[in-house]
Design a protein around this motif. Structure first.
Motif, PDB file in Angstrom:
ATOM      1  N   SER A   1      49.016  49.905  36.825  1.00 23.68           N
ATOM      2  CA  SER A   1      48.066  50.931  36.384  1.00 23.68           C
ATOM      3  C   SER A   1      47.678  51.859  37.526  1.00 23.68           C
ATOM      4  O   SER A   1      47.554  53.079  37.343  1.00 23.68           O
ATOM      5  CB  SER A   1      46.820  50.269  35.790  1.00 23.68           C
ATOM      6  N   SER A   2      47.505  51.311  38.739  1.00 21.28           N
ATOM      7  CA  SER A   2      47.143  52.152  39.879  1.00 21.28           C
ATOM      8  C   SER A   2      48.272  53.116  40.221  1.00 21.28           C
ATOM      9  O   SER A   2      48.036  54.307  40.489  1.00 21.28           O
ATOM     10  CB  SER A   2      46.827  51.270  41.095  1.00 21.28           C
ATOM     11  N   MET A   3      49.500  52.620  40.193  1.00 20.76           N
ATOM     12  CA  MET A   3      50.638  53.490  40.487  1.00 20.76           C
ATOM     13  C   MET A   3      50.784  54.568  39.426  1.00 20.76           C
ATOM     14  O   MET A   3      51.138  55.715  39.735  1.00 20.76           O
ATOM     15  CB  MET A   3      51.916  52.651  40.580  1.00 20.76           C
TER      16      MET A   3
ATOM     17  N   LEU B   1      40.736  63.842  41.951  1.00 22.05           N
ATOM     18  CA  LEU B   1      41.232  62.627  42.591  1.00 22.05           C
ATOM     19  C   LEU B   1      40.910  61.423  41.717  1.00 22.05           C
ATOM     20  O   LEU B   1      39.755  61.196  41.357  1.00 22.05           O
ATOM     21  CB  LEU B   1      40.577  62.450  43.969  1.00 22.05           C
ATOM     22  N   PRO B   2      41.927  60.627  41.322  1.00 23.61           N
ATOM     23  CA  PRO B   2      41.658  59.474  40.451  1.00 23.61           C
ATOM     24  C   PRO B   2      40.818  58.428  41.169  1.00 23.61           C
ATOM     25  O   PRO B   2      40.945  58.235  42.385  1.00 23.61           O
ATOM     26  CB  PRO B   2      43.058  58.947  40.128  1.00 23.61           C
ATOM     27  N   ARG B   3      39.990  57.751  40.428  1.00 23.84           N
ATOM     28  CA  ARG B   3      39.168  56.688  40.981  1.00 23.84           C
ATOM     29  C   ARG B   3      40.009  55.419  41.058  1.00 23.84           C
ATOM     30  O   ARG B   3      40.466  54.894  40.049  1.00 23.84           O
ATOM     31  CB  ARG B   3      37.931  56.450  40.114  1.00 23.84           C
ATOM     32  N   MET B   4      40.217  54.958  42.271  1.00 26.20           N
ATOM     33  CA  MET B   4      41.064  53.790  42.500  1.00 26.20           C
ATOM     34  C   MET B   4      40.182  52.629  42.974  1.00 26.20           C
ATOM     35  O   MET B   4      39.205  52.815  43.688  1.00 26.20           O
ATOM     36  CB  MET B   4      42.125  54.085  43.569  1.00 26.20           C
ATOM     37  N   GLY B   5      40.576  51.429  42.582  1.00 29.19           N
ATOM     38  CA  GLY B   5      39.910  50.236  43.094  1.00 29.19           C
ATOM     39  C   GLY B   5      38.498  50.046  42.608  1.00 29.19           C
ATOM     40  O   GLY B   5      37.645  49.580  43.350  1.00 29.19           O
ATOM     41  N   ARG B   6      38.215  50.401  41.335  1.00 31.58           N
ATOM     42  CA  ARG B   6      36.865  50.207  40.833  1.00 31.58           C
ATOM     43  C   ARG B   6      36.497  48.722  40.733  1.00 31.58           C
ATOM     44  O   ARG B   6      35.336  48.364  40.843  1.00 31.58           O
ATOM     45  CB  ARG B   6      36.727  50.865  39.458  1.00 31.58           C
ATOM     46  N   LEU B   7      37.506  47.872  40.521  1.00 34.30           N
ATOM     47  CA  LEU B   7      37.247  46.436  40.425  1.00 34.30           C
ATOM     48  C   LEU B   7      37.533  45.696  41.730  1.00 34.30           C
ATOM     49  O   LEU B   7      36.918  44.675  42.015  1.00 34.30           O
ATOM     50  CB  LEU B   7      38.107  45.821  39.303  1.00 34.30           C
ATOM     51  N   SER B   8      38.480  46.190  42.510  1.00 28.17           N
ATOM     52  CA  SER B   8      38.922  45.465  43.701  1.00 28.17           C
ATOM     53  C   SER B   8      38.427  46.070  45.003  1.00 28.17           C
ATOM     54  O   SER B   8      38.778  45.595  46.074  1.00 28.17           O
ATOM     55  CB  SER B   8      40.459  45.413  43.724  1.00 28.17           C
ATOM     56  N   GLY B   9      37.644  47.147  44.940  1.00 25.71           N
ATOM     57  CA  GLY B   9      37.185  47.759  46.177  1.00 25.71           C
ATOM     58  C   GLY B   9      38.222  48.696  46.762  1.00 25.71           C
ATOM     59  O   GLY B   9      39.192  49.083  46.116  1.00 25.71           O
TER      60      GLY B   9
ATOM     61  N   ARG C   1      48.357  55.990  37.622  1.00 25.74           N
ATOM     62  CA  ARG C   1      47.342  57.024  37.836  1.00 25.74           C
ATOM     63  C   ARG C   1      47.663  57.874  39.059  1.00 25.74           C
ATOM     64  O   ARG C   1      47.477  59.093  39.058  1.00 25.74           O
ATOM     65  CB  ARG C   1      45.977  56.376  38.004  1.00 25.74           C
ATOM     66  N   LEU C   2      48.152  57.217  40.121  1.00 25.33           N
ATOM     67  CA  LEU C   2      48.478  57.960  41.330  1.00 25.33           C
ATOM     68  C   LEU C   2      49.665  58.885  41.109  1.00 25.33           C
ATOM     69  O   LEU C   2      49.695  60.011  41.618  1.00 25.33           O
ATOM     70  CB  LEU C   2      48.782  56.972  42.462  1.00 25.33           C
ATOM     71  N   THR C   3      50.637  58.433  40.305  1.00 27.44           N
ATOM     72  CA  THR C   3      51.787  59.285  39.990  1.00 27.44           C
ATOM     73  C   THR C   3      51.356  60.513  39.202  1.00 27.44           C
ATOM     74  O   THR C   3      51.800  61.641  39.477  1.00 27.44           O
ATOM     75  CB  THR C   3      52.831  58.487  39.194  1.00 27.44           C
ATOM     76  N   GLY C   4      50.487  60.326  38.224  1.00 28.16           N
ATOM     77  CA  GLY C   4      49.986  61.473  37.440  1.00 28.16           C
ATOM     78  C   GLY C   4      49.249  62.469  38.309  1.00 28.16           C
ATOM     79  O   GLY C   4      49.409  63.690  38.156  1.00 28.16           O
ATOM     80  N   TYR C   5      48.458  61.970  39.277  1.00 30.27           N
ATOM     81  CA  TYR C   5      47.731  62.865  40.172  1.00 30.27           C
ATOM     82  C   TYR C   5      48.703  63.644  41.068  1.00 30.27           C
ATOM     83  O   TYR C   5      48.549  64.857  41.262  1.00 30.27           O
ATOM     84  CB  TYR C   5      46.764  62.048  41.021  1.00 30.27           C
ATOM     85  N   ALA C   6      49.730  62.945  41.622  1.00 34.59           N
ATOM     86  CA  ALA C   6      50.692  63.609  42.493  1.00 34.59           C
ATOM     87  C   ALA C   6      51.460  64.696  41.737  1.00 34.59           C
ATOM     88  O   ALA C   6      51.726  65.776  42.277  1.00 34.59           O
ATOM     89  CB  ALA C   6      51.663  62.578  43.086  1.00 34.59           C
TER      90      ALA C   6
END
Length: 502
Positions: free
Chosen positions: A208-210, A228-236, A212-217
């Motif tokens: 899921s992180s990859m 900028l996508p919000r990354m690491g909302r659960l894992s910091g 979202r990051l791909t869509g942003y790039a």
């Protein structure tokens, strides 16, 4: 196949194979490992009993002496020990003693007295000065009745007068081995289940992180003002967060290209101006000028050159490494004067402890070496500081300078304390390794001698710390009088830190 599914399958295969191999090896090693531990304890027991049996054996009263009485009392005793849920009630050791020909003269069970055991492996090897041990059946009709036998020599001085053998049945260990294997398997299945669950969660998070990051790039590549996508909302904060911010930073830098160009233009101008001044002055100096003008242009060249030098130094400082690879500058250093300066700077410390510090220098000795005065001062300061720390109250510290041929000079400092313990002899130069100071002083940071080693390497010198034959500790630095013309740079280990005193 999606990358998330691939990651999950690879994770499952690697985990399953690794767990199977580990479990197989671990379970197979439980029983041998337990028996090795038992053999190790039997070795200690056999040698201890052999030493106790030696007086009775020398006096020829093994069968009726104090040792035999003690073993017989042990064999008839009742034990009550709860060992992690297993209750032990009876002694488990069997002891026999033979003479120097292998004939049994004492048996804790009273069955083998008079028999010839010289061909049994434990007795046979021990009689020949080797380590004797064997594992054999107690009852030939019971394949599971094996016992471990370990023997030790009974000595009269250096003469072998007999052999003592201690044995214990291996089946006494079976309950411990069985419970260990059961617990290993039980917890392994739990670890496998938990790990698989974590693998599924981790795979979903990565995928899921990859995504979202791909869509942003892609949005940035299209020139869109994507958020900028919000990354690491659960894992910091994670590497994905850093990567997303790096992409955003790159976008901002590209948009701010004009600022970069202005910076480069300014830097170019700063370099161009003094170069132009130097060039102009050099061209004028080629003409026939009055001496005053010539000196003025020469001074201008010197000023502009210094300006260039300072500018370059600032730029190089940005790329400076964490610690020095070689000496930046070499200068004449008078070790005698430097030693007196260090002694004087530490006078409040050694004077407060009522120490007698003496400096001995041969008046005919040339004590000048080539090196860094600042770094050598720090090294000598640390060595004398250590000597003060490890000296007893009202003790003495001896500092001396002596020649070692025409090429080297040796600086020594000796205290009269306890010296370096044997266990620390090879570790005194380790970073952060510190020994207890004299008279209850706090430990140091453990960086002083590490810094001495760094300074010695920079000067192509040798540093050593050890014990003096007459007591106390002696530290030496063997310094070359001249540094090599083209010193090789020291290798820069990845785990080394900046050399600092302390």
């Amino acid at each position: 196949m999606r990358i998330g599914l691939r990651l999950l399958l690879i994770f499952f295969l690697v985990l399953g194979l690794s767990l199977w191999v580990v479990l197989r090896v671990f379970v197979q090693e439980v029983k041998p490992g337990t028996r090795l531990a038992m053999e190790d304890s039997l070795v200690d027991t056999a040698h201890a009993m052999a030493a106790l049996a030696a007086p009775d054996m020398r006096e020829g009263r093994m069968a009726s002496g104090g040792f035999a009485q003690a073993i017989e009392a042990y064999a008839s005793s009742r034990i009550k020990a709860d060992i992690w849920g297993f209750v032990k009630t009876e002694p488990g050791l069997h002891v026999i003693v033979t003479d120097d020909q292998g004939v049994v003269v004492f048996d804790s069970e009273g069955k083998a007295v008079g028999q010839d055991h010289s061909r049994w492996n434990d007795i046979y090897l021990t009689l020949r000065g080797q380590y004797g041990a064997r594992s054999s059946l107690v009852d030939e009709k019971d394949p599971g009745s094996t016992a471990m036998h370990v023997a030790a020599p009974i000595l009269d001085g250096k003469r072998l007068v007999g052999v003592l053998s201690v044995s214990r049945q291996n089946r006494t260990l079976d309950p411990y081995v069985t419970r260990s294997e059961e617990r290993i398997l039980y917890w392994s299945w739990i670890v496998l289940g938990v790990t698989l669950a974590l693998g599924v969660i981790m795979t979903w998070w990565l995928a899921s992180s990859m995504s979202r990051l791909t869509g942003y790039a892609l949005a940035v590549a299209r020139g869109e003002r994507a958020q900028l996508p919000r990354m690491g909302r659960l894992s910091g904060r994670t590497e994905f967060t850093d990567l997303a911010e790096a992409v955003e930073h790159m976008r901002l830098k590209l948009e701010d290209k004009d600022y970069v160009e202005r910076y480069v233009h300014t830097l170019t101008h700063e370099l161009k101006s003094p170069l132009a001044a130097v060039k102009g002055a050099a061209e004028l100096l080629q003409e026939d000028l009055p001496e005053a003008d010539r000196q003025r242009f020469v001074g201008n060249i010197q000023r502009q050159t210094e300006r260039l030098h300072q500018l370059i130094e600032r730029l190089l400082a940005l790329a400076d490494v964490e610690h020095m690879r070689a000496l930046d500058a070499v200068e004449p250093v008078d070790l005698a004067a430097l030693s007196r300066e260090v002694v004087q700077s530490l006078e409040p410390r050694w004077h407060s402890r009522q120490l007698d510090v003496s400096l001995q220098v041969d008046s005919s000795l040339n004590t000048v070496v080539q090196g860094s005065g600042f770094l050598l001062r720090q090294a000598l300061h640390n060595l004398l500081d250590n000597a003060i720390d490890f000296s007893p109250e009202a003790g003495r510290i001896d500092i001396s300078l002596s020649g070692d041929g025409p090429e080297h000079i040796i600086w020594r400092v000796r205290d009269h304390g306890q010296g370096v313990p044997d266990y620390a002899a090879d570790r005194v130069f380790e970073r952060f390794y510190s020994l207890p100071r004299a008279e209850g002083q706090d430990r140091s940071s453990g960086l002083g001698l590490s810094m001495v080693r760094e300074v010695a390497e920079l000067h192509h010198a040798q540093a050593d710390v050890g014990n003096h034959p007459e007591g106390g500790c002696i530290a030496t630095m063997r310094l070359p009088r001249q540094q090599p013309q083209a010193p090789q740079q020291r290798a820069k280990p990845a785990d080394r830190q900046s050399p600092v005193g302390g």
